[in-house]
Design a protein around this motif. Structure first.
Motif, PDB file in Angstrom:
ATOM      1  N   LYS A  90      -5.725   6.116  -5.922  1.00  0.00           N
ATOM      2  CA  LYS A  90      -5.381   4.706  -6.094  1.00  0.00           C
ATOM      3  C   LYS A  90      -3.881   4.535  -5.886  1.00  0.00           C
ATOM      4  O   LYS A  90      -3.082   5.407  -6.207  1.00  0.00           O
ATOM      5  CB  LYS A  90      -5.767   4.232  -7.493  1.00  0.00           C
ATOM      6  CG  LYS A  90      -7.264   4.398  -7.762  1.00  0.00           C
ATOM      7  CD  LYS A  90      -7.902   3.119  -8.127  1.00  0.00           C
ATOM      8  CE  LYS A  90      -9.400   3.297  -8.197  1.00  0.00           C
ATOM      9  NZ  LYS A  90     -10.002   2.696  -9.315  1.00  0.00           N
ATOM     10  N   VAL A  91      -3.521   3.385  -5.351  1.00  0.00           N
ATOM     11  CA  VAL A  91      -2.122   3.071  -5.053  1.00  0.00           C
ATOM     12  C   VAL A  91      -1.749   1.789  -5.791  1.00  0.00           C
ATOM     13  O   VAL A  91      -2.521   0.830  -5.815  1.00  0.00           O
ATOM     14  CB  VAL A  91      -1.915   2.885  -3.528  1.00  0.00           C
ATOM     15  CG1 VAL A  91      -0.472   2.547  -3.211  1.00  0.00           C
ATOM     16  CG2 VAL A  91      -2.358   4.137  -2.775  1.00  0.00           C
ATOM     17  N   SER A  92      -0.579   1.786  -6.381  1.00  0.00           N
ATOM     18  CA  SER A  92      -0.106   0.592  -7.096  1.00  0.00           C
ATOM     19  C   SER A  92       1.100   0.009  -6.366  1.00  0.00           C
ATOM     20  O   SER A  92       1.923   0.728  -5.814  1.00  0.00           O
ATOM     21  CB  SER A  92       0.250   0.947  -8.541  1.00  0.00           C
ATOM     22  OG  SER A  92       1.125   2.045  -8.573  1.00  0.00           O
ATOM     23  N   PHE A  93       1.154  -1.318  -6.393  1.00  0.00           N
ATOM     24  CA  PHE A  93       2.249  -2.033  -5.731  1.00  0.00           C
ATOM     25  C   PHE A  93       2.384  -3.401  -6.378  1.00  0.00           C
ATOM     26  O   PHE A  93       1.518  -3.845  -7.123  1.00  0.00           O
ATOM     27  CB  PHE A  93       1.990  -2.159  -4.222  1.00  0.00           C
ATOM     28  CG  PHE A  93       0.765  -2.972  -3.872  1.00  0.00           C
ATOM     29  CD1 PHE A  93       0.873  -4.321  -3.568  1.00  0.00           C
ATOM     30  CD2 PHE A  93      -0.493  -2.389  -3.870  1.00  0.00           C
ATOM     31  CE1 PHE A  93      -0.260  -5.078  -3.265  1.00  0.00           C
ATOM     32  CE2 PHE A  93      -1.628  -3.133  -3.559  1.00  0.00           C
ATOM     33  CZ  PHE A  93      -1.504  -4.476  -3.261  1.00  0.00           C
ATOM     34  N   ARG A  94       3.487  -4.066  -6.086  1.00  0.00           N
ATOM     35  CA  ARG A  94       3.696  -5.434  -6.572  1.00  0.00           C
ATOM     36  C   ARG A  94       3.236  -6.400  -5.482  1.00  0.00           C
ATOM     37  O   ARG A  94       3.685  -6.307  -4.340  1.00  0.00           O
ATOM     38  CB  ARG A  94       5.151  -5.680  -6.940  1.00  0.00           C
ATOM     39  CG  ARG A  94       5.560  -4.923  -8.188  1.00  0.00           C
ATOM     40  CD  ARG A  94       6.775  -5.525  -8.856  1.00  0.00           C
ATOM     41  NE  ARG A  94       7.128  -4.774 -10.044  1.00  0.00           N
ATOM     42  CZ  ARG A  94       6.658  -5.035 -11.274  1.00  0.00           C
ATOM     43  NH1 ARG A  94       5.834  -6.042 -11.453  1.00  0.00           N
ATOM     44  NH2 ARG A  94       7.035  -4.305 -12.304  1.00  0.00           N
ATOM     45  N   ASN A  95       2.355  -7.321  -5.850  1.00  0.00           N
ATOM     46  CA  ASN A  95       1.867  -8.299  -4.878  1.00  0.00           C
ATOM     47  C   ASN A  95       2.906  -9.407  -4.680  1.00  0.00           C
ATOM     48  O   ASN A  95       3.982  -9.368  -5.275  1.00  0.00           O
ATOM     49  CB  ASN A  95       0.493  -8.842  -5.292  1.00  0.00           C
ATOM     50  CG  ASN A  95       0.535  -9.567  -6.627  1.00  0.00           C
ATOM     51  OD1 ASN A  95       1.556 -10.129  -7.042  1.00  0.00           O
ATOM     52  ND2 ASN A  95      -0.593  -9.568  -7.316  1.00  0.00           N
ATOM     53  N   ASP A  96       2.562 -10.381  -3.865  1.00  0.00           N
ATOM     54  CA  ASP A  96       3.517 -11.462  -3.545  1.00  0.00           C
ATOM     55  C   ASP A  96       3.988 -12.223  -4.779  1.00  0.00           C
ATOM     56  O   ASP A  96       5.079 -12.780  -4.787  1.00  0.00           O
ATOM     57  CB  ASP A  96       2.893 -12.447  -2.540  1.00  0.00           C
ATOM     58  CG  ASP A  96       2.669 -11.807  -1.180  1.00  0.00           C
ATOM     59  OD1 ASP A  96       3.319 -10.788  -0.877  1.00  0.00           O
ATOM     60  OD2 ASP A  96       1.835 -12.333  -0.412  1.00  0.00           O
ATOM     61  N   ALA A  97       3.160 -12.252  -5.815  1.00  0.00           N
ATOM     62  CA  ALA A  97       3.526 -12.948  -7.054  1.00  0.00           C
ATOM     63  C   ALA A  97       4.349 -12.047  -7.982  1.00  0.00           C
ATOM     64  O   ALA A  97       4.744 -12.463  -9.064  1.00  0.00           O
ATOM     65  CB  ALA A  97       2.262 -13.431  -7.767  1.00  0.00           C
ATOM     66  N   ASP A 120       9.069  -4.552   2.854  1.00  0.00           N
ATOM     67  CA  ASP A 120       9.788  -4.788   1.599  1.00  0.00           C
ATOM     68  C   ASP A 120       8.865  -4.925   0.379  1.00  0.00           C
ATOM     69  O   ASP A 120       9.334  -5.186  -0.720  1.00  0.00           O
ATOM     70  CB  ASP A 120      10.700  -6.000   1.721  1.00  0.00           C
ATOM     71  CG  ASP A 120       9.952  -7.273   2.077  1.00  0.00           C
ATOM     72  OD1 ASP A 120       8.763  -7.203   2.455  1.00  0.00           O
ATOM     73  OD2 ASP A 120      10.563  -8.351   1.983  1.00  0.00           O
ATOM     74  N   THR A 121       7.555  -4.718   0.568  1.00  0.00           N
ATOM     75  CA  THR A 121       6.635  -4.725  -0.570  1.00  0.00           C
ATOM     76  C   THR A 121       7.015  -3.577  -1.508  1.00  0.00           C
ATOM     77  O   THR A 121       7.236  -2.451  -1.063  1.00  0.00           O
ATOM     78  CB  THR A 121       5.175  -4.545  -0.094  1.00  0.00           C
ATOM     79  OG1 THR A 121       4.831  -5.634   0.760  1.00  0.00           O
ATOM     80  CG2 THR A 121       4.211  -4.483  -1.265  1.00  0.00           C
ATOM     81  N   ILE A 122       7.094  -3.867  -2.787  1.00  0.00           N
ATOM     82  CA  ILE A 122       7.458  -2.843  -3.771  1.00  0.00           C
ATOM     83  C   ILE A 122       6.240  -1.987  -4.105  1.00  0.00           C
ATOM     84  O   ILE A 122       5.181  -2.506  -4.459  1.00  0.00           O
ATOM     85  CB  ILE A 122       8.027  -3.486  -5.063  1.00  0.00           C
ATOM     86  CG1 ILE A 122       9.311  -4.273  -4.751  1.00  0.00           C
ATOM     87  CG2 ILE A 122       8.272  -2.427  -6.140  1.00  0.00           C
ATOM     88  CD1 ILE A 122      10.449  -3.445  -4.192  1.00  0.00           C
ATOM     89  N   VAL A 123       6.417  -0.669  -3.959  1.00  0.00           N
ATOM     90  CA  VAL A 123       5.380   0.291  -4.319  1.00  0.00           C
ATOM     91  C   VAL A 123       5.924   1.194  -5.427  1.00  0.00           C
ATOM     92  O   VAL A 123       7.138   1.278  -5.632  1.00  0.00           O
ATOM     93  CB  VAL A 123       4.929   1.134  -3.097  1.00  0.00           C
ATOM     94  CG1 VAL A 123       4.266   0.257  -2.051  1.00  0.00           C
ATOM     95  CG2 VAL A 123       6.091   1.899  -2.502  1.00  0.00           C
ATOM     96  N   PHE A 124       4.998   1.851  -6.126  1.00  0.00           N
ATOM     97  CA  PHE A 124       5.395   2.739  -7.224  1.00  0.00           C
ATOM     98  C   PHE A 124       5.355   4.181  -6.745  1.00  0.00           C
ATOM     99  O   PHE A 124       4.325   4.663  -6.297  1.00  0.00           O
ATOM    100  CB  PHE A 124       4.470   2.535  -8.427  1.00  0.00           C
ATOM    101  CG  PHE A 124       4.705   1.222  -9.101  1.00  0.00           C
ATOM    102  CD1 PHE A 124       5.576   1.123 -10.165  1.00  0.00           C
ATOM    103  CD2 PHE A 124       4.081   0.073  -8.645  1.00  0.00           C
ATOM    104  CE1 PHE A 124       5.818  -0.096 -10.782  1.00  0.00           C
ATOM    105  CE2 PHE A 124       4.304  -1.152  -9.247  1.00  0.00           C
ATOM    106  CZ  PHE A 124       5.183  -1.238 -10.316  1.00  0.00           C
TER     107      PHE A 124
END
Length: 151
Positions: A90-97, A120-124
């Motif tokens: 599983k991969v975690s990231f910050r969505n547009d919100a 530029d999408t933020i990933v962990f």
């Protein structure tokens, strides 16, 4: 600088689970040792998804046995709460919100291909190993992450 381990759950935890796990972490860390020496550690759940363990190795260094104890503890928590802290699919990231999303690797790859995950999408980056990296390199843009080389 503290040594750090970031474990990502395979699902978001409830508020109740976070409270119980944080309590269990306090108990575990207070009795965590390496060759009989107490480790100066701490643990916490962040964002209802990440379990983070830290140890100040200036006081006592971590050993293979002490790491094994933490893995055993986490597997026990997983059984107790029906969650897997060792699922690397599983991969975690910050969505547009700006909220954290958790998706399968396959779904993440689809999101990259459909350009819903941008440079530029933020990933962990759960591979960070110390407190400085946790602070500066845990949440990073996709383009700077190991994810960009895989997907």
């Amino acid at each position: 600088m503290n040594r750090v381990w970031v474990y990502q759950a395979d699902r978001f935890l409830t508020d109740n689970e976070v409270e119980e796990i944080n309590s269990a972490l306090v108990s575990f860390v207070s009795s965590w040792t390496a060759h009989g020496s107490a480790l100066a550690g701490r643990g916490q759940v962040r964002d209802k998804l990440f379990l983070i363990l830290e140890v100040d190795e200036k006081q006592a260094g971590v050993t293979g046995c002490s790491i094994d104890k933490s893995v055993h503890f986490l597997k026990g928590l997983g059984q107790q709460f029906g969650v897997d802290f060792f699922d690397r699919m599983k991969v975690s990231f910050r969505n547009d919100a700006g909220e954290i999303s958790l998706v399968s690797r396959g779904k993440f790859e689809e999101l990259v291909k459909s350009e819903q995950i941008m440079a530029d999408t933020i990933v962990f980056n759960n591979l960070v190993q110390n407190s400085e990296q946790l602070e500066k390199e845990w949440e990073i843009p996709f383009r700077e992450s190991w994810h960009s080389k895989v997907f």
